[in-house]
Each structure stands twice: as structure tokens, then as C-alpha cells.
Design a protein around this motif. Structure first.
Motif, short mmCIF file in Angstrom:
data_model
loop_
_atom_site.label_atom_id
_atom_site.label_comp_id
_atom_site.label_asym_id
_atom_site.label_seq_id
_atom_site.Cartn_x
_atom_site.Cartn_y
_atom_site.Cartn_z
N VAL A 33 0.86 -1.20 0.00
CA VAL A 33 0.00 0.00 0.00
C VAL A 33 0.89 1.25 0.00
O VAL A 33 1.74 1.39 0.88
CB VAL A 33 -0.93 0.01 1.23
N PRO A 34 0.75 2.21 -0.98
CA PRO A 34 1.60 3.40 -1.03
C PRO A 34 1.27 4.36 0.11
O PRO A 34 0.13 4.37 0.60
CB PRO A 34 1.27 4.01 -2.39
N PRO A 35 2.23 5.19 0.54
CA PRO A 35 1.96 6.16 1.61
C PRO A 35 1.02 7.25 1.12
O PRO A 35 0.93 7.54 -0.07
CB PRO A 35 3.35 6.73 1.92
N LEU A 36 0.32 7.89 2.07
CA LEU A 36 -0.59 8.99 1.72
C LEU A 36 0.20 10.22 1.28
O LEU A 36 1.31 10.47 1.73
CB LEU A 36 -1.46 9.33 2.94
N ASP A 38 -0.35 14.64 -0.17
CA ASP A 38 -1.25 15.80 -0.07
C ASP A 38 -2.46 15.64 -0.98
O ASP A 38 -3.55 16.14 -0.67
CB ASP A 38 -0.50 17.08 -0.43
N ALA A 39 -2.27 14.96 -2.09
CA ALA A 39 -3.38 14.76 -3.02
C ALA A 39 -4.50 13.95 -2.38
O ALA A 39 -5.68 14.14 -2.71
CB ALA A 39 -2.88 14.08 -4.29
N ASP A 40 -4.14 13.07 -1.45
CA ASP A 40 -5.17 12.29 -0.75
C ASP A 40 -5.96 13.19 0.20
O ASP A 40 -7.17 13.02 0.36
CB ASP A 40 -4.52 11.15 0.02
N CYS A 41 -5.28 14.17 0.82
CA CYS A 41 -5.96 15.08 1.74
C CYS A 41 -7.02 15.91 1.02
O CYS A 41 -8.10 16.20 1.56
CB CYS A 41 -4.96 16.02 2.41
N ILE A 42 -6.70 16.30 -0.21
CA ILE A 42 -7.59 17.16 -0.98
C ILE A 42 -8.95 16.50 -1.23
O ILE A 42 -9.97 17.17 -1.34
CB ILE A 42 -6.92 17.55 -2.31
N LYS A 43 -8.97 15.17 -1.27
CA LYS A 43 -10.21 14.46 -1.57
C LYS A 43 -11.30 14.78 -0.55
O LYS A 43 -12.48 14.81 -0.89
CB LYS A 43 -9.94 12.96 -1.61
N CYS A 44 -10.90 15.03 0.69
CA CYS A 44 -11.88 15.34 1.73
C CYS A 44 -11.85 16.81 2.15
O CYS A 44 -12.89 17.41 2.44
CB CYS A 44 -11.65 14.45 2.96
#
Length: 430
Positions: A33-36, A38-44
Motif C-alpha cells: 500500500v503506497p503512503p498517503l 497531499d493529493a489524498d488530503c484534498i479528496k476530503c
């Protein structure tokens, strides 16, 4: 079949995984599983992301979400960090202030609205120390105002601060904000700072009479320079306000510039409107600039050479008429007629051309020749005196300059002087 030791290790790992409830396939999947990011934060967290993108400053360019938010509910507790974790109170006076979020939103730390703060001056000056120094060194009404009186937003973009002309009347119609700041820095408005591009008309708003004098009689001080070329500072400054004449008119450049006390004769704003009565005698000063008249008076001594310059020149560039002191050669004589023969600085050196001088002017001294010319019916009676008496006084042309030898050679040998027969050029007899 032989039993290899690695087979035993595989069996033991399988037993451990089974006892933990994980299968080998599941464990392998979790390890990939890749690390999180900033792009993941933007989703929420879309609004914070927009704030960061538009107003994040160094919070956008120098760090990422995980530099501040090192964990996330429900797994972690240190979700919202303290500003002082990065901005240490010992690093800067501004960082020692309390209530950071009264001004700075973490996702948009650049201040966008100062209007909600009753008086942010103390906080502003902990960061903008140079402004505080300006206020202290150059007191003005601006120093007594709150920063928010002029700055509704942080920065210098349009709409973030009030232009000078919102409160102050312009010096002249058509002034713009850049014209104001060309002389007045907002935080030290009394410390005038001029540049060669500062137009003279801005100065006229306060110095109307001075600029009017400059326009009327400024000479090169009007056409070649501007106010700020001389006045590089303004009261209450103590230096650079009134320059020395020698800053431009170097003593080594001309003899006249070596004369002391320039202001005795010259007003800097109308330098050619000279008070000729200010110095006595004034002739040595005049001749340091006007050398040619000095040479003429030396070469052609006369009563004029014994006089001081201001006896004829009450103002620079103006001269008394000869007829103010001397009687004319005729009642209808004008000053221009005087100058046809007599130059004021060498009046005894009579100089004239070949025409334009009425015989009556000569006749005031030479009455008999004028009378004889008036009585003759020859062509000589129609000539001006200067036709024969050319260039200077007492020049007499020979008859043969015009007539050659009109008679037989024998007559000319016998009568070498034409006047034996013709009784002279003024009472000419044919």
C-alpha cells in the motif's frame, strides 16, 4: 527427499501468520500500500486545499500537509499543531505574540482582512520594524494613526491600502498615486525624497511665487534643471535643502564663479534679474563675466571708462539711453541713431557703415560741409556722408576712388589736386 533448513523457516512464518489472523496473501498486500500524499488530503479537505493554493505562501511552497498534521483522527491526537512548533518565539519578536489566528489562518497565513482588528499597529510593527523606525525618526500625523486606518488588507496590491489622494488634496490636477510617492514615502511623509523626474509644477502647489519667478526669469535654472536638481532635500531636513552655488558653478570653470557672495547679486530662482546696486563698485564683478567691455574701455579711454557699470545699467541686460545724459545731434535723434556711430564702452572709437546715417547727424558738428552739400546741385548733394567717409571717423576717400581720372593725363599732371578747380567735395563746382 532431503529436508532443507529453509523449509523449516517457511513453516514457522506460516504458523505465526495464521496465529495472528493474517494470511500470507493479505500480509503481502498490506506491505505494497503506497503512503498517503497531499493529493489524498484534498479528496476530503477541499476548502483548506483551495485556501492553501490561493493564499498559502510558504505554507504552500515550503511544507506539505503532513509536516503539520502528522496524524489524523481517530488514530492520532496531535492533529492541530501549535504555531510555535515552527515559529519559535525566540526566532522573532512577531512570533512571541499571542493569538496568532486572530490575524493568520493556517491555510491562508497571508493576512487578507485587517478591518476586524481594532488596532493592529503593535503587532504589525513587530514584523515591519523599518516602518516603526520611520515613524520615530520622522514624526507626522501618519505616525499617530493605526495601521488599519490606511491598510484594510495586508500587502500593497490594489485595494489593500488607501491611496494618498483618498485623504489628501493633490498638488495639481491629474496627480496619481505614483506622483505622491515620488516625493512622500507614506510612513515618513515629511522626509521628502525627490528625484530628477519630479516635475516643477508639483512644487508650485506650495511655492507658487517662487515657481512663478523661475518661469519668468529663471534662465538656465528654468530650462536646464528642475527644482530637485538643487533641492535634494526639504525641511525639516537640515542638509541638502539649500545647495551651494559652487556645486554646479565650480570656481575653476570661470573667473566669475570665483567671486564670493553670489547671493548679493543673484537670486537663485531668477538668476539673471540682478540687483546691480547690491555691490559698490560693481564693475570688477561685471568684468569677470563681461571681459569684452573691459577691453574696450581700456583700449578707448573715455569718461565712460571712469564710471561704475550700474550708473548706466540699473538692471542686468538693460542700459540707459545715451540721450539720458547726452544732448542729441539733432532734435529728432533717437537712441538707435547714437549706436550707429558710438558704442557705449568705446564711444570715442566712431565706427559706422556705408549707409543708414542721416547727414543731419554729422552736420550737428560739421555744419559748414552740411550747408555746402545742401546748396550744391551735383550728385554729391544726394549722397550720405558715410558714402565717402567710410567705416570710421576722419576717413576721407580720394576722388579717384569713385571717378578715376576723367580728364586728359596732362590736366591731371598739371592739377594734381581736384579741389583747385572743383572747390572741394561739399561745394562741388563742375
Amino acid at each position: 527427499m532431503r529436508f532443507h533448513p529453509s523449509h523449516l523457516l517457511t513453516v514457522l512464518l506460516s504458523v505465526l501468520l495464521l496465529s495472528s489472523g493474517q494470511t500470507p496473501a493479505r500480509a503481502a498486500a498490506e506491505q505494497t500500500v503506497p503512503p498517503l500524499t497531499d493529493a489524498d488530503c484534498i479528496k476530503c479537505h477541499r476548502q483548506p486545499a483551495r485556501d492553501i493554493a490561493e493564499h498559502g505562501g510558504a505554507h504552500k511552497t515550503a511544507i506539505g500537509c503532513f509536516d503539520c498534521h502528522q496524524s489524523h483522527p481517530p488514530a492520532g491526537k496531535a492533529v492541530i499543531p501549535s504555531c510555535s512548533d515552527c515559529h519559535g518565539p525566540k526566532d522573532a519578536a512577531h512570533f512571541a505574540l499571542q493569538g496568532c489566528q486572530d490575524c493568520h489562518a493556517p491555510h491562508a497565513p497571508g493576512i487578507s482582512d485587517l478591518s476586524a482588528l481594532p488596532d493592529a499597529t503593535a503587532a504589525c510593527l513587530t514584523c515591519h520594524e523599518a516602518v516603526g523606525k520611520d515613524f520615530k525618526q520622522h514624526p507626522s500625523l501618519h505616525a499617530d494613526q493605526a495601521c488599519t486606518d490606511c491598510h484594510s488588507g495586508h500587502g500593497l496590491a490594489s485595494g489593500q491600502f488607501s491611496p494618498c489622494l483618498d485623504c489628501h488634496e493633490p498638488h495639481q490636477d491629474g496627480m496619481q498615486q505614483q506622483d505622491c510617492t515620488g516625493c512622500h514615502a507614506p510612513h515618513r511623509p515629511t522626509a521628502y525624497a525627490f528625484s530628477p523626474s519630479t516635475p516643477t509644477r508639483w512644487c508650485a502647489a506650495c511655492h507658487e511665487e517662487t515657481v512663478a519667478s523661475l518661469d519668468a526669469h529663471g534662465g538656465a535654472h528654468k530650462t536646464a534643471i528642475t527644482c530637485s536638481d538643487c533641492h535634494q532635500n526639504h525641511p525639516p531636513a537640515e542638509s541638502g535643502v539649500i545647495p551651494a552655488c559652487a556645486d554646479c558653478h565650480a570656481p575653476g570653470a570661470a573667473e566669475h564663479y570665483r567671486v564670493d557672495g553670489c547671493l548679493r547679486c543673484h537670486n537663485p530662482h531668477e538668476p539673471l534679474r540682478i540687483d546691480m546696486s547690491a555691490v559698490s563698485p560693481v564693475k570688477p564683478i561685471c568684468l569677470s563675466c563681461h571681459a569684452a567691455p573691459g577691453r574696450e574701455m581700456h583700449d578707448w579711454p573715455s569718461a565712460h571708462a571712469e564710471m561704475d557699470c550700474n550708473e548706466c545699467h540699473a538692471e542686468h541686460g538693460l542700459a540707459s539711453s545715451c540721450l539720458d545724459c547726452h544732448d542729441g545731434h539733432s532734435s529728432d535723434m533717437a537712441y538707435a541713431d547714437c549706436l550707429k556711430c558710438h558704442q557705449p564702452h568705446s564711444p570715442t572709437a566712431l565706427q559706422f557703415g556705408q549707409s543708414g546715417i542721416a547727414p543731419q547727424l554729422c552736420g550737428s558738428c560739421h555744419r559748414q560741409p552740411l550747408k555746402e552739400l545742401g546748396a550744391t546741385d551735383t550728385e554729391h548733394g544726394n549722397l550720405e556722408c558715410v558714402f565717402c567717409h567710410r567705416r570710421t571717423h576722419k576717413v576721407i576717400l580720394s576722388c579717384d576712388n569713385c571717378h578715376g581720372q576723367p580728364h586728359d593725363a596732362g590736366i591731371h599732371r598739371q592739377f594734381s589736386d581736384c579741389n583747385h578747380c572743383h572747390q572741394g567735395p561739399h561745394a562741388l563746382r563742375n
